[in-house]
Structure formats: structure tokens, C-alpha cells
Design an enzyme around this catalytic site. Structure first.
Site, mmCIF file in Angstrom:
data_model
loop_
_atom_site.group_PDB
_atom_site.id
_atom_site.type_symbol
_atom_site.label_atom_id
_atom_site.label_comp_id
_atom_site.label_asym_id
_atom_site.label_seq_id
_atom_site.Cartn_x
_atom_site.Cartn_y
_atom_site.Cartn_z
ATOM 1 N N ASP A 143 0.800 -1.220 0.000
ATOM 2 C CA ASP A 143 0.000 0.000 0.000
ATOM 3 C C ASP A 143 0.835 1.273 0.000
ATOM 4 O O ASP A 143 1.970 1.294 0.505
ATOM 5 C CB ASP A 143 -0.905 0.032 1.235
ATOM 6 C CG ASP A 143 -2.138 -0.838 1.093
ATOM 7 O OD1 ASP A 143 -3.060 -0.652 1.899
ATOM 8 O OD2 ASP A 143 -2.197 -1.693 0.198
ATOM 9 N N HIS B 90 -6.152 3.251 -4.487
ATOM 10 C CA HIS B 90 -6.151 3.461 -3.036
ATOM 11 C C HIS B 90 -6.559 4.892 -2.683
ATOM 12 O O HIS B 90 -6.167 5.416 -1.647
ATOM 13 C CB HIS B 90 -4.764 3.136 -2.480
ATOM 14 C CG HIS B 90 -4.722 2.842 -1.012
ATOM 15 N ND1 HIS B 90 -5.730 2.184 -0.334
ATOM 16 C CD2 HIS B 90 -3.768 3.115 -0.074
ATOM 17 C CE1 HIS B 90 -5.398 2.053 0.942
ATOM 18 N NE2 HIS B 90 -4.227 2.629 1.132
ATOM 19 N N HIS C 198 3.348 -2.444 3.279
ATOM 20 C CA HIS C 198 3.452 -1.096 2.719
ATOM 21 C C HIS C 198 4.778 -0.886 2.020
ATOM 22 O O HIS C 198 5.830 -1.293 2.522
ATOM 23 C CB HIS C 198 3.311 -0.043 3.838
ATOM 24 C CG HIS C 198 1.968 -0.045 4.492
ATOM 25 N ND1 HIS C 198 1.592 -0.988 5.422
ATOM 26 C CD2 HIS C 198 0.896 0.785 4.341
ATOM 27 C CE1 HIS C 198 0.344 -0.734 5.826
ATOM 28 N NE2 HIS C 198 -0.092 0.327 5.176
#
Length: 285
Positions: free
Chosen positions: A105, A156, A252
Site C-alpha cells: 500500500d 487506493h 506497505h
């Protein structure tokens, strides 16, 4: 997700205002009619045009989190464009057997995303990269490398607002569709397979908007909270302990210093192979 932002379980982020106010039940009903027209236009709208055209009086209910087993509101709302893919939150792999889905992410980040891509290539693994729109627009070379190396893209949002589920449907549509436009431009038109709400702040409406544009809502099973930088050992142990819950792992490659995340990924990729896991993608249909 930024270091100070994450899921509803660990949320402490600032809440961004949509810049609009409620106008009552009548406005909410009329807003849904305008919403159906506007979101159908979808990619043709700019963010400012979306806010002008859509009524923002409707405030959706709280969502199922990224790890919850329930998925409320799976029936399409006739006031919104019809979904072209399943609008439920997916956590399952598209391949059978013992699998793992790596998701990364908040990138692409020029320091950490190349490291993640190098590790994935080294271990013949694949991943989903959940990109925020402005960061994707700033680094189109990385977005195109992600696609060229066989990985998948995920929307996102624009602002990474973990309170999206409390905001008007117009705001949610803007966040999703503006980010998709940015990613589309950066990638050269590659498919955006998924939508992941920041912090798991999905709503039935946001999931349907995403699904109407071919994006399956993407949850997770495994969350080692690597964004908190708890130490590489703790990240690795958390993933290894939680993987029995399901295949989709949340890590991440952007939003802060991701040295620990990359060190953990370097250790986890061979461990998955040693444990008999095959690398897969979440279901997208």
C-alpha cells in the site's frame, strides 16, 4: 497508509471535510438521482465537477472492516451504476490450494517500490500495488514497471482519507474516480483490478462505484501493522502467526520509512516458498 493513519482498529488520523453540508432527506433522495448520472459519466468528471454535480447530503453507514467476515450491502443499489464485477470485499485467492496474496500500500515510492519489485522478481512472486492517485501521477515510471513485471494495480484513493465512510457519496466517488484517472494516465491505460479503501473505510456505495468501473474491493486477512515500524522481527512473526487466517497480506511500500517492511518482505518471500505457499492474486471477478 501514512505512519499516523491505518485501519479503523488503529485509526487516529485527521478527518478531512468534504467541504459540503447535509441538506435533508429530500436533498438526499434527489442527490441519488444525480449521483447515478454523474458516476455513470465517471471518468469524464473532474473532482471539482463531481462535487458541483453531485448532491452530498447522503451519509452512508459504517463499513465492514478490511478484515471483517461480514460484507453488508452486497445487493446493488438501483440509484447507482450497476457493478460490472462482484462488489463484495475480496480476501480469497483466485488460485486453488495453499496460496498467499502479497499486497503493498501507499506507493509507488522511488526508494522502496524498486526494492519491493527487485525482491518479488528474485523470488518469482507477484503482488498487488495499492496506489494513491497523486503519488502514481508523480512516478509513472514506477507504475509502468509494476505492470510490465506482471503485478496488478489497485486504486487506493486520492487523499488516503480513513474517514471516507463518514463522508458524502459524492466525496467517495471523487476520491475513487479521480485516483483511477491518475493511475490510468500513469500506467498508460493498464487495468486497475481492485479498489482498497484507506483504513478499510468501505461503504456499500463506494464498493458499488468501484465495481461499476471494474474494480473489486480488496480487503485483507493478515495485518502486521508494519506502518508502525515495530521492528522487522515483529513484522515477520506477525505475518507468520496470522497467515492461517487467510491468504491476503497487507504490507506497505510507501507512506513513510519502509526499511523494516522491505527487510520483512525479504525474509517472508522465501519463507512462504519453504512453507509450500504459491503466490497468487485476490479474486477479481
Amino acid at each position: 497508509m501514512n505512519d499516523a493513519q491505518h485501519s479503523k482498529v488503529g485509526a487516529g488520523s485527521s478527518r478531512r471535510s468534504s467541504g459540503t453540508t447535509g441538506r435533508g432527506a429530500a436533498a438526499g433522495r434527489s442527490g441519488f438521482v444525480r449521483l447515478a448520472v454523474a458516476v455513470t459519466a465517471g471518468l469524464a468528471l473532474t473532482g471539482s465537477a463531481a462535487l458541483t454535480l453531485l448532491d452530498s447530503g447522503h451519509r452512508p453507514g459504517r463499513p465492514a472492516s478490511g478484515t471483517a467476515t461480514g460484507d453488508r450491502g452486497a445487493t446493488p443499489n438501483d440509484a447507482l451504476p450497476h457493478p460490472s464485477v462482484d462488489m463484495t470485499i475480496v480476501r480469497e485467492s483466485e488460485d486453488p490450494g495453499k496460496t498467499v496474496n502479497i499486497t503493498l500500500d501507499d506507493g509507488p515510492d522511488p526508494r522502496w517500490t524498486p526494492k519491493a519489485l527487485d525482491l518479488l522478481r528474485q523470488h518469482r512472486a507477484k503482488a498487488v500495488f495499492c496506489l494513491t492517485g497523486p503519488v502514481a501521477a508523480a512516478h509513472p515510471d514506477l507504475v509502468r514497471r509494476i505492470v510490465a513485471e506482471g503485478h496488478r494495480l489497485c486504486d487506493h484513493s486520492v487523499r488516503h482519507d480513513t474517514a471516507m465512510d463518514t463522508k458524502p457519496v459524492s466525496y467517495q466517488a471523487e476520491e475513487i474516480l479521480d485516483a483511477k484517472r491518475m493511475i490510468d494516465t500513469a500506467s498508460g491505460g493498464a487495468r486497475v483490478w481492485y479498489y482498497r479503501a484507506p483504513g478499510g473505510a468501505f461503504t456499500p456505495e463506494s464498493r458499488q462505484i468501484a465495481a461499476a468501473h471494474g474494480m473489486r474491493s480488496l480487503g485483507w486477512n493478515v495485518d502486521p501493522s508494519d506502518y508502525e515500524q515495530p521492528g522487522t522481527d515483529r513484522i515477520v512473526r506477525a505475518v507468520q502467526a496470522q497467515i492461517a487466517k487467510g491468504p491476503t497480506v497487507l504490507l506497505h511500500d510507501g507512506g513513510g520509512d519502509r526499511a523494516q517492511s522491505m527487510q520483512a518482505l525479504e525474509r517472508l518471500l522465501p519463507w512462504f516458498t519453504q512453507q509450500g505457499y504459491a503466490f497468487s492474486f485476490p479474486e477479481a471477478g
